[in-house]
Structures are given as structure tokens and as C-alpha cells.
Design a protein around this motif. Structure first.
Motif, PDB file in Angstrom:
ATOM      1  N   ARG A   1       1.032  -1.285  -0.159  1.00 24.62           N
ATOM      2  CA  ARG A   1       0.017   0.039   0.283  1.00 24.62           C
ATOM      3  C   ARG A   1       0.497   0.818   0.092  1.00 24.62           C
ATOM      4  NH1 ARG A   1      -5.788   0.156  -1.023  1.00 24.62           N
ATOM      5  NH2 ARG A   1      -5.794   1.404  -0.032  1.00 24.62           N
ATOM      6  N   ARG A   2       2.407   1.236   0.911  1.00 20.52           N
ATOM      7  CA  ARG A   2       3.003   2.250   0.675  1.00 20.52           C
ATOM      8  C   ARG A   2       3.766   2.606  -0.912  1.00 20.52           C
ATOM      9  NH1 ARG A   2       5.262   3.981   5.707  1.00 20.52           N
ATOM     10  NH2 ARG A   2       7.487   4.455   4.366  1.00 20.52           N
ATOM     11  N   MET A   3       3.917   1.025  -1.327  1.00 17.17           N
ATOM     12  CA  MET A   3       4.028   2.112  -2.460  1.00 17.17           C
ATOM     13  C   MET A   3       3.033   2.782  -3.319  1.00 17.17           C
ATOM     14  SD  MET A   3       7.199   0.960  -2.653  1.00 17.17           S
ATOM     15  CE  MET A   3       8.052   0.453  -2.019  1.00 17.17           C
ATOM     16  N   MET A   4       2.255   1.629  -3.408  1.00 14.09           N
ATOM     17  CA  MET A   4       0.510   2.407  -4.134  1.00 14.09           C
ATOM     18  C   MET A   4       1.018   4.179  -4.250  1.00 14.09           C
ATOM     19  SD  MET A   4      -2.545  -0.624  -4.301  1.00 14.09           S
ATOM     20  CE  MET A   4      -1.946  -2.004  -4.640  1.00 14.09           C
ATOM     21  N   TYR A   5       0.332   4.287  -2.519  1.00 14.20           N
ATOM     22  CA  TYR A   5       0.225   5.955  -2.933  1.00 14.20           C
ATOM     23  C   TYR A   5       1.721   6.904  -2.884  1.00 14.20           C
ATOM     24  CZ  TYR A   5      -2.891   5.516   0.945  1.00 14.20           C
ATOM     25  OH  TYR A   5      -4.653   5.604   1.662  1.00 14.20           O
ATOM     26  N   ARG A   6       2.661   5.915  -3.163  1.00  9.16           N
ATOM     27  CA  ARG A   6       3.582   6.795  -3.941  1.00  9.16           C
ATOM     28  C   ARG A   6       3.547   7.280  -5.455  1.00  9.16           C
ATOM     29  NH1 ARG A   6       7.692   3.515  -0.382  1.00  9.16           N
ATOM     30  NH2 ARG A   6       8.104   4.994   1.457  1.00  9.16           N
ATOM     31  N   ILE A   7       3.723   5.858  -6.398  1.00  4.15           N
ATOM     32  CA  ILE A   7       2.977   5.985  -7.262  1.00  4.15           C
ATOM     33  C   ILE A   7       2.078   6.729  -7.658  1.00  4.15           C
ATOM     34  CG2 ILE A   7       2.041   4.317  -9.340  1.00  4.15           C
ATOM     35  CD1 ILE A   7       3.448   2.002  -8.456  1.00  4.15           C
ATOM     36  N   MET A   8       0.444   6.972  -6.976  1.00  6.82           N
ATOM     37  CA  MET A   8      -0.066   7.433  -7.058  1.00  6.82           C
ATOM     38  C   MET A   8      -0.234   9.043  -7.380  1.00  6.82           C
ATOM     39  SD  MET A   8      -3.218   6.204  -7.363  1.00  6.82           S
ATOM     40  CE  MET A   8      -4.485   6.989  -6.825  1.00  6.82           C
TER      41      MET A   8
ATOM     42  N   SER B   1      -5.149  -3.292   6.570  1.00  4.15           N
ATOM     43  CA  SER B   1      -4.624  -2.019   6.361  1.00  4.15           C
ATOM     44  C   SER B   1      -5.207  -1.472   6.479  1.00  4.15           C
ATOM     45  CB  SER B   1      -4.531  -2.777   4.151  1.00  4.15           C
ATOM     46  OG  SER B   1      -5.525  -2.518   3.651  1.00  4.15           O
ATOM     47  N   GLN B   2      -6.996  -1.071   7.047  1.00  6.50           N
ATOM     48  CA  GLN B   2      -7.364  -0.256   7.472  1.00  6.50           C
ATOM     49  C   GLN B   2      -8.078   0.171   8.742  1.00  6.50           C
ATOM     50  OE1 GLN B   2     -10.769  -0.754   4.693  1.00  6.50           O
ATOM     51  NE2 GLN B   2      -9.818  -1.050   2.896  1.00  6.50           N
ATOM     52  N   THR B   3      -6.534  -0.293   9.532  1.00 10.60           N
ATOM     53  CA  THR B   3      -7.187   0.038  11.070  1.00 10.60           C
ATOM     54  C   THR B   3      -5.695   1.390  10.922  1.00 10.60           C
ATOM     55  OG1 THR B   3      -4.561  -1.010  11.400  1.00 10.60           O
ATOM     56  CG2 THR B   3      -6.754  -2.171  12.098  1.00 10.60           C
ATOM     57  N   LEU B   4      -6.659   2.505  12.105  1.00  8.06           N
ATOM     58  CA  LEU B   4      -6.448   3.579  12.122  1.00  8.06           C
ATOM     59  C   LEU B   4      -4.349   3.812  12.531  1.00  8.06           C
ATOM     60  CD1 LEU B   4      -7.946   5.543  14.347  1.00  8.06           C
ATOM     61  CD2 LEU B   4      -7.396   5.504  12.238  1.00  8.06           C
ATOM     62  N   HIS B   5      -3.747   2.208  12.749  1.00  9.45           N
ATOM     63  CA  HIS B   5      -2.244   1.909  12.330  1.00  9.45           C
ATOM     64  C   HIS B   5      -1.678   1.852  11.550  1.00  9.45           C
ATOM     65  CE1 HIS B   5      -2.956   1.333  17.715  1.00  9.45           C
ATOM     66  NE2 HIS B   5      -1.622   2.146  17.029  1.00  9.45           N
ATOM     67  N   SER B   6      -2.628   1.151  11.344  1.00 11.25           N
ATOM     68  CA  SER B   6      -2.182   1.124   9.446  1.00 11.25           C
ATOM     69  C   SER B   6      -2.578   2.530   8.097  1.00 11.25           C
ATOM     70  CB  SER B   6      -2.708   0.304   8.657  1.00 11.25           C
ATOM     71  OG  SER B   6      -2.870  -1.591   9.406  1.00 11.25           O
ATOM     72  N   MET B   7      -3.779   3.201   8.503  1.00 11.10           N
ATOM     73  CA  MET B   7      -3.861   3.989   7.803  1.00 11.10           C
ATOM     74  C   MET B   7      -2.470   5.223   8.008  1.00 11.10           C
ATOM     75  SD  MET B   7      -7.990   4.808   7.595  1.00 11.10           S
ATOM     76  CE  MET B   7      -8.691   3.867   6.974  1.00 11.10           C
ATOM     77  N   TYR B   8      -2.105   5.294   9.722  1.00 10.87           N
ATOM     78  CA  TYR B   8      -1.401   6.350   9.747  1.00 10.87           C
ATOM     79  C   TYR B   8       0.045   6.063   9.250  1.00 10.87           C
ATOM     80  CZ  TYR B   8       2.562   8.804  12.369  1.00 10.87           C
ATOM     81  OH  TYR B   8       2.770   9.753  12.605  1.00 10.87           O
ATOM     82  N   VAL B   9       0.522   4.775   9.025  1.00 11.57           N
ATOM     83  CA  VAL B   9       1.821   4.401   8.158  1.00 11.57           C
ATOM     84  C   VAL B   9       1.921   4.074   7.167  1.00 11.57           C
ATOM     85  CG1 VAL B   9       2.923   3.513  10.148  1.00 11.57           C
ATOM     86  CG2 VAL B   9       1.615   2.417   8.529  1.00 11.57           C
ATOM     87  N   ILE B  10       1.160   4.569   6.007  1.00 16.86           N
ATOM     88  CA  ILE B  10       0.831   4.405   4.780  1.00 16.86           C
ATOM     89  C   ILE B  10       0.822   5.580   4.835  1.00 16.86           C
ATOM     90  CG2 ILE B  10      -1.057   3.034   2.744  1.00 16.86           C
ATOM     91  CD1 ILE B  10      -1.753   0.732   4.686  1.00 16.86           C
ATOM     92  N   ASN B  11      -0.364   5.993   4.568  1.00 16.48           N
ATOM     93  CA  ASN B  11      -0.317   7.588   4.513  1.00 16.48           C
ATOM     94  C   ASN B  11       1.465   7.997   4.464  1.00 16.48           C
ATOM     95  OD1 ASN B  11      -3.243   8.940   4.480  1.00 16.48           O
ATOM     96  ND2 ASN B  11      -1.973  10.508   3.789  1.00 16.48           N
ATOM     97  N   GLU B  12       1.889   7.997   5.285  1.00 14.37           N
ATOM     98  CA  GLU B  12       2.871   8.477   5.926  1.00 14.37           C
ATOM     99  C   GLU B  12       3.793   8.999   5.051  1.00 14.37           C
ATOM    100  OE1 GLU B  12       7.854   8.847   6.300  1.00 14.37           O
ATOM    101  OE2 GLU B  12       6.532   7.263   5.486  1.00 14.37           O
ATOM    102  N   VAL B  13       4.076   7.965   3.353  1.00  9.34           N
ATOM    103  CA  VAL B  13       5.012   8.727   1.973  1.00  9.34           C
ATOM    104  C   VAL B  13       4.428  10.050   1.297  1.00  9.34           C
ATOM    105  CG1 VAL B  13       5.196   6.061   2.562  1.00  9.34           C
ATOM    106  CG2 VAL B  13       3.466   6.968   0.952  1.00  9.34           C
ATOM    107  N   THR B  14       3.028  10.314   1.591  1.00 16.17           N
ATOM    108  CA  THR B  14       2.673  11.390   0.952  1.00 16.17           C
ATOM    109  C   THR B  14       2.414  12.592   1.289  1.00 16.17           C
ATOM    110  OG1 THR B  14       1.218  11.732  -1.057  1.00 16.17           O
ATOM    111  CG2 THR B  14       0.768  10.163   0.807  1.00 16.17           C
TER     112      THR B  14
END
Length: 395
Positions: free
Chosen positions: A261-268, A291-304
């Protein structure tokens, strides 16, 4: 008898200095939808009027039901603004309507009209009672509200009220890129984003041969269904196979989905800058999967640093399914073709990932060039609400 479609804006009327922009955007969207019909559209800051051919009425109403920015609309009769003409119009039309109880509402925009609204309502009610049998007045729960709007240039009379989609006209907000997986949630998120006026482009990540061409066809069908609510939608198909295989080979099993998901966000983000988009949109719903817990959203969102909009974030699954059925995407979404988010799901994905661990996992392989390559090799098609066979060369 002349009839006109009267459109009411609803939320658009809350705008002040820029209301004209929203009204003009709505008018352009309606013109596009009605380009195959002989219509005349006029508007002011509070109403829009469509003159039409009677033979086209039902088809025109079908198109209006697909336009965001319309709060409600009425098919209204029109006559000159004098008392006798209004009474004659009531006499001529009331027998064609089917109801047993009614009340009359008079809106006197033209304050020069000889009588006031509260004086006119009983007069018009009397005309209705005189010309239609077996009916009665019910001011609290009427079957029909007979509305008479007295304007300077004409009077409008209508017995009906149709609910529009509401929201803002598509294009009144800048472009956003939506992550369209092919599941139930992301098409609903796309619909809700368009309802806020966002012009949409869709992004689909695929992992051929781990995902199938049927999965791609499914996404194209979803975009086609969603495009009926706007003009056209661009679909960007991103080849994700190499990235996903590198993740699977190098990353701890429980962190595979988080890193993916972090890679997807970088591409997005990269694609958004290329396409001049201002937000990333997806169908994430809080707590629905790992991947949609708040912890997950936080670390995934960090790339953008881009805004990430999650229109269904606080809806439960049944609410999302209900919307999906209403917008005709549900049956397509449940077709059994896996997307790249499901083919490599570990048995026990991490629920509370940490940013430190994500950075350690990503340090195990070089991904920058792979991201650039995926964008470079992507395919883009423009989809209208037409037969999916137009896109057979991609399947």
C-alpha cells in the motif's frame, strides 16, 4: 399547454460570490447530458429552466437523474401571470392528475401581483375542488402539494417533485485520482467523490499473470458504469507485477500488504503530479481489514503529503453495499476475479504496523526505479458510458 422543467439547486444556493461558477458548471453538465435532445436551457442564481419537446420528456428526466448538483426538479406548466390565466390552467390540468388529498402552496415572487399568497391559496384550492371530484384538502399530510409560483414574466404550476442527486456539479472541484480496485468499496467512494464536484480519474493496479484480464475487464465495466454520472473518466492501468514480486520476496510476510500500500501511494502521488490532480481518493473504511486500521492508515499515509480522501471511511459494510446496489456497481464488484490487493494476502497481516519497521522492510530492496517504470509503462484509456466491447484491445 407549454411545460418547462424547473431545476432547484439546493446546496449550490449556499454559495455567495462564486455561485455563478457553480451554476455555469451545472448548466454545462446538463447541456452535455441533453446534447441529443432539442432543449433550451436558461438559468439565474436560484433556478434553472429547461424547455423541451414532450416526446423526449422521459428520456430527459432519466438523464437529469444522473447529474450531480440538482437538489430537486419539477415538470411545470406555464402560463401568463394573471389570476384568470392561472385559474384556467388549474382547471385544465387538475383532472389529469391522480390524488385524493392535496394542499396548495403559493409562492409570489412578483410582489406587484394584486393579491398576496395567503389570499391566493384558498382561491386556487377552490378551483381544484370545483374541477376534481372525490378529493379533499389535507394541509398536514397531503398526497400532492399543488405549487403555484408567480414570477414577473410567467407563472409556473406543478403537482410533482423529483429528488435529484444533490451535491455539487462535477468539475466544480479540481481533479482527484481514485484507487479503483474492483471491489465494492472503491466504486462507491468514486461516486461520493463525484458528488462533491471532484473530477475523477481512476487508477487500477494489476499484477499480470497473478491477476487476470477478467479482473481488468471488471474494472473497465465499473468505470463505464460510473461514467454515466459525468462525461468521461480516464482509467490509468498500472503494471504492478514487478513491485509486488519484489515485496513478496524481500518483506516480512505480515508486512507485505502494508508495504504494498505504501508503494501504491507513492505511485499515486507521482501520477497525481503528472496528471495535475489535487487529491488521492480510495475506498478505505476504518477497521474493515488489516490495512485499514488507524495504525495502518497512519504508516501508509506517511509516504505522501497529498490529501487522501476516504469517502466511505465511516460507513459500515451494509451501508456501502446499499449505495453500490443503488448505483448499479454491486453485481460487477462481486464477480470472483481477484485484484492485486488480494492475491498476496498473508494469513496474519500486521494490524498495528510501525513506521520504523516499514522503513526497515523497504530498505531490503530498491524500489525507486520500479515505481518510475510502472508509471512509464502504464496504459491510459478514456471511458464513456458505452459498451465495454470498445476496449477489447486491452483485454
Amino acid at each position: 399547454m407549454e411545460r418547462v422543467i424547473l431545476i432547484k439547486y439546493g446546496e449550490l444556493t449556499t454559495k455567495k460570490g462564486n455561485r455563478n461558477f457553480f451554476v455555469k458548471t451545472l448548466a454545462n453538465n446538463i447541456k452535455y447530458k441533453l446534447q441529443d435532445y432539442s432543449v433550451t436551457i436558461s438559468s439565474d442564481l436560484s433556478r434553472m429552466y429547461i424547455s423541451f419537446n414532450e416526446k423526449d420528456l422521459n428520456k430527459i428526466l432519466e438523464q437529469l437523474n444522473l447529474v450531480f448538483g440538482i437538489h430537486s426538479y419539477h415538470v411545470a406548466y406555464s402560463c401568463p401571470s394573471d389570476l384568470q390565466s392561472i385559474c384556467d390552467l388549474l382547471t385544465e390540468t387538475v383532472e389529469k392528475e391522480h390524488f385524493e388529498t392535496f394542499k396548495v402552496v403559493v409562492k409570489r415572487s412578483d410582489k406587484t401581483f394584486p393579491k398576496k399568497s395567503n389570499e391566493l391559496a384558498p382561491i386556487f384550492g377552490g378551483v381544484i375542488l370545483k374541477n376534481k371530484k372525490n378529493i379533499k384538502v389535507d394541509v398536514h399530510h397531503p398526497e400532492v402539494v399543488v405549487t403555484v409560483e408567480i414570477l414577473k414574466d410567467r407563472t409556473l404550476l406543478y403537482y410533482n417533485a423529483y429528488q435529484g442527486l444533490g451535491g455539487y456539479p462535477v468539475g466544480s472541484q479540481p481533479k482527484g485520482l481514485v484507487m479503483l480496485s474492483g471491489g465494492i468499496d472503491s466504486p462507491v467512494a468514486t461516486f461520493l467523490a463525484m458528488k462533491r464536484g471532484i473530477k475523477i480519474e481512476a487508477v487500477y493496479f494489476e499484477s499480470i499473470p497473478h491477476t487476470s484480464l477478467e479482473a481488468r475487464e471488471k474494472v473497465i465495466t465499473l468505470v463505464r458504469k460510473l461514467s454515466k454520472y459525468t462525461n468521461t473518466i480516464k482509467l490509468h492501468i498500472i503494471p504492478f507485477t514487478e513491485i509486488q514480486e519484489e515485496i513478496y520476496k524481500n518483506v516480512k510476510d505480515d508486512y507485505v500488504i502494508t508495504i504494498m500500500r505504501r508503494m501504491m501511494y507513492r505511485i499515486m502521488e507521482k501520477l497525481a503530479k503528472k496528471e495535475h490532480a489535487y487529491a488521492i481518493i480510495n475506498g478505505e473504511s476504518v477497521g474493515q481489514v488489516a490495512s485499514q486500521t488507524l495504525h495502518s492508515m497512519y504508516v501508509i499515509n506517511e509516504v505522501t503529503n497529498m490529501p487522501v480522501l476516504r469517502p466511505v471511511a465511516c460507513l459500515d459494510k451494509l451501508e456501502i453495499i446499499d449505495i453500490a446496489k443503488k448505483i448499479d456497481t454491486y453485481e460487477t464488484s462481486i464477480l470472483p476475479y481477484e485484484d492485486c490487493c488480494t492475491v498476496f494476502v498473508p494469513k496474519h497481516p500486521v494490524i498495528n504496523p510501525t513506521l520504523d519497521q516499514c522503513l526497515k522492510e523497504e530498505a531490503k530492496f530498491e524500489f525507486s526505479n520500479l515505481l518510475e517504470k510502472a508509471i512509464y509503462e502504464s496504459k491510459t484509456i478514456t471511458i464513456k458510458n458505452q459498451d465495454v466491447n470498445e476496449y477489447q484491445e486491452l483485454l
